[in-house]
Design an enzyme around this catalytic site. Structure first.
Site, PDB file in Angstrom:
ATOM      1  N   ARG A 184     -13.597  -8.775   0.662  1.00 33.94           N
ATOM      2  CA  ARG A 184     -12.170  -8.497   0.486  1.00 33.94           C
ATOM      3  C   ARG A 184     -11.370  -9.776   0.745  1.00 33.94           C
ATOM      4  O   ARG A 184     -10.402 -10.060   0.048  1.00 33.94           O
ATOM      5  CB  ARG A 184     -11.710  -7.393   1.460  1.00 33.94           C
ATOM      6  N   CYS A 236     -16.116   1.484   0.158  1.00 30.25           N
ATOM      7  CA  CYS A 236     -14.945   0.670   0.522  1.00 30.25           C
ATOM      8  C   CYS A 236     -14.658   0.720   2.015  1.00 30.25           C
ATOM      9  O   CYS A 236     -14.066  -0.198   2.559  1.00 30.25           O
ATOM     10  CB  CYS A 236     -13.733   1.137  -0.264  1.00 30.25           C
ATOM     11  N   ARG A 249       0.897  -1.174   0.000  1.00 22.24           N
ATOM     12  CA  ARG A 249       0.000   0.000   0.000  1.00 22.24           C
ATOM     13  C   ARG A 249       0.924   1.209   0.000  1.00 22.24           C
ATOM     14  O   ARG A 249       1.681   1.402   0.968  1.00 22.24           O
ATOM     15  CB  ARG A 249      -0.908  -0.028   1.231  1.00 22.24           C
ATOM     16  N   GLN A 260      -9.799  -3.954  -3.948  1.00 22.95           N
ATOM     17  CA  GLN A 260     -11.102  -3.423  -3.537  1.00 22.95           C
ATOM     18  C   GLN A 260     -12.125  -3.611  -4.662  1.00 22.95           C
ATOM     19  O   GLN A 260     -13.247  -4.078  -4.428  1.00 22.95           O
ATOM     20  CB  GLN A 260     -10.959  -1.932  -3.208  1.00 22.95           C
ATOM     21  N   ASP A 274     -17.006   6.869  -2.203  1.00 20.86           N
ATOM     22  CA  ASP A 274     -15.729   6.785  -1.487  1.00 20.86           C
ATOM     23  C   ASP A 274     -15.534   8.128  -0.780  1.00 20.86           C
ATOM     24  O   ASP A 274     -16.229   9.107  -1.093  1.00 20.86           O
ATOM     25  CB  ASP A 274     -14.600   6.527  -2.515  1.00 20.86           C
ATOM     26  N   HIS A 327      -7.015   0.806  -6.665  1.00 24.55           N
ATOM     27  CA  HIS A 327      -7.235  -0.104  -5.538  1.00 24.55           C
ATOM     28  C   HIS A 327      -7.901  -1.361  -6.129  1.00 24.55           C
ATOM     29  O   HIS A 327      -9.076  -1.625  -5.904  1.00 24.55           O
ATOM     30  CB  HIS A 327      -8.144   0.588  -4.518  1.00 24.55           C
TER      31      HIS A 327
HETATM   32  N1   CP Z   1     -11.253  -0.362   2.045  1.00 27.78           N
HETATM   33  C1   CP Z   1     -10.001  -0.434   2.540  1.00 27.78           C
HETATM   34  O1   CP Z   1      -9.011  -0.573   1.796  1.00 27.78           O
HETATM   35  O2   CP Z   1      -9.946  -0.394   3.888  1.00 27.78           O
HETATM   36  P1   CP Z   1      -8.609  -0.204   4.759  1.00 27.78           P
HETATM   37  O3   CP Z   1      -8.040   1.138   4.371  1.00 27.78           O
HETATM   38  O4   CP Z   1      -9.039  -0.286   6.173  1.00 27.78           O
HETATM   39  O5   CP Z   1      -7.647  -1.288   4.377  1.00 27.78           O
HETATM   40  N1  NVA Z   2      -9.775   6.706  -1.547  1.00 23.70           N
HETATM   41  C1  NVA Z   2      -9.471   6.241  -0.223  1.00 23.70           C
HETATM   42  C2  NVA Z   2      -9.718   4.767  -0.115  1.00 23.70           C
HETATM   43  C3  NVA Z   2      -9.465   4.175   1.243  1.00 23.70           C
HETATM   44  C4  NVA Z   2      -9.643   2.690   1.274  1.00 23.70           C
HETATM   45  C5  NVA Z   2      -8.037   6.591   0.123  1.00 23.70           C
HETATM   46  O1  NVA Z   2      -7.175   6.503  -0.754  1.00 23.70           O
HETATM   47  O2  NVA Z   2      -7.784   6.971   1.276  1.00 23.70           O
END
Ligand code: CP
Ligand code: NVA
Length: 341
Positions: free
Chosen positions: A323, A295, A124, A154, A255, A151
């Site tokens: 997920r 998400c 990430r 997701q 989102d 993502h």
């Molecule tokens: N939706 C998602 O990626 O959640 P987290 O940021 O908690 O991993």
């Molecule tokens: N768009 C959000 C998604 C979190 C899962 C971010 O990047 O923070």
């Protein structure tokens, strides 16, 4: 299981074909339409088997995953770690700061070292380019656990949830005919929206994204989605009108307005997105049984109201559960798991 016609034979056949083994998963566009259907069929099989307390597939001995997180996470971290454990492998969690990603050591050296010990690297990252550099240096597959661009894990879970629960979509998983649905995304055309857009067109879905001016999906990914939709019969449209986008939708997705790392822009974003809230009045324009996806984490009262997030049309917890099943499928396919008989 709900409306996905689970066909374990298709899932087993796809798993045995090994067509994704060794590949990276940085973008939804790394998959062809049939590969995405295969990933979803395998995910559905993992889900059904787990509910019966059985394993659908197991990884080869000594399979391990390095998990690098530059940003916080609940869902992604827990589901990746559990997925490795349930598949018979192990996971090592590393924060970006403890390994000094790109500061203590170049990204390429980290990718090359990790590849000597582990079978996959999940990351990430703040910058998508970090994943690209890691993938270039790593012989192990690299999986995108969220970047500023996409993502994809997701989106895989979102599509599984749509196939299971959204009205009028029972033929999407196995059919290439134009038995399609409309999906609306309301909000920031960012990482989550971009992967969803690419995934929807691969499945032949019509996706309409309502984003404020300046917050639309990137032109390169939009172009990619349009090109893919020619083969699949799906379509993608971007509008500044949420009410128009949502009409007739079987699934409505949103989102956060301020993503991780954009906190300094929060006030400006609150103003730009004020007309893009998913609330009961807007949702009433979708199909009556339309499902709501987010998400998570959600900001109640910003991009979504509490009554919608927690209401009868919300499928956000199924989405969060999925997920796990979706990532088990991705890991099993990239790392060459074998069906358990
Ligand atoms: N939706 C998602 O990626 O959640 P987290 O940021 O908690 O991993
Ligand atoms: N768009 C959000 C998604 C979190 C899962 C971010 O990047 O923070």
């Amino acid at each position: 299981m709900e409306s996905v016609s689970l066909n374990t034979e298709i899932a087993e056949k796809f798993l045995k074909e090994n067509s994704l083994i060794g590949r990276d998963f940085l973008s939804m566009s790394d998959l062809s339409a049939s590969e995405l259907r295969g990933v979803l069929a395998v995910a559905a099989a993992f889900k059904a088997y787990r509910r019966e307390g059985r394993a659908f597939a197991q990884l080869p001995p000594f399979s391990a995953m390095a998990m690098i997180f530059e940003k916080p996470s609940l869902r992604t971290r827990v589901t990746f770690e559990l997925a490795m454990d349930e598949l018979g492998g192990s996971a090592v969690m590393l924060s970006g700061s403890e390994i000094g990603l790109g500061t203590r050591e170049p990204i390429r050296d980290i990718g090359a070292n990790l590849s000597r010990w582990v079978s996959a690297i999940t990351a990430r990252v703040t910058r998508h380019q970090t994943l690209v550099d890691m993938a270039e240096a790593a012989s192990a597959p690299v999986i995108n656990a969220l970047s500023d661009r996409e993502h994809p894990c997701q989106a895989t879970a979102d599509l599984l949830t749509i196939l299971e629960k959204a009205p009028q979509c029972d033929k999407l998983l196995h059919s290439t005919r134009n038995d399609t649905i409309k999906v609306a995304f309301i909000g920031d055309g960012n990482n989550v929206a971009q992967s969803l857009m690419l995934g929807c067109v691969l499945l032949g879905i019509h996706i309409v994204l309502a984003c404020p001016p300046g917050y639309e999906p990137g032109p390169d990914l939009l172009q990619k989605a349009k090109l893919r939709s020619v083969e699949t019969g799906g379509s993608v449209e971007v509008t500044h009108n949420p009410a128009e986008a949502i009409i007739g939708s079987a699934a409505v997705v949103t989102d956060v307005w301020t993503s991780m790392g954009q906190e300094a822009e929060r006030e400006k974003r609150l103003r730009s997105f004020a007309d893009y809230q998913l609330n009961a009045q807007l949702l009433a324009k979708a199909l009556p049984e339309a499902i709501v996806l987010h998400c998570l984490p959600a900001h109640r009262g910003e991009e979504i109201t509490a009554d919608v997030l927690e209401g009868p049309q919300s499928a956000v917890l199924d989405e969060a559960e999925n997920r796990l099943h979706a990532q088990k499928s991705v890991i099993a396919l990239l790392l060459g798991a074998s069906p358990v008989n």
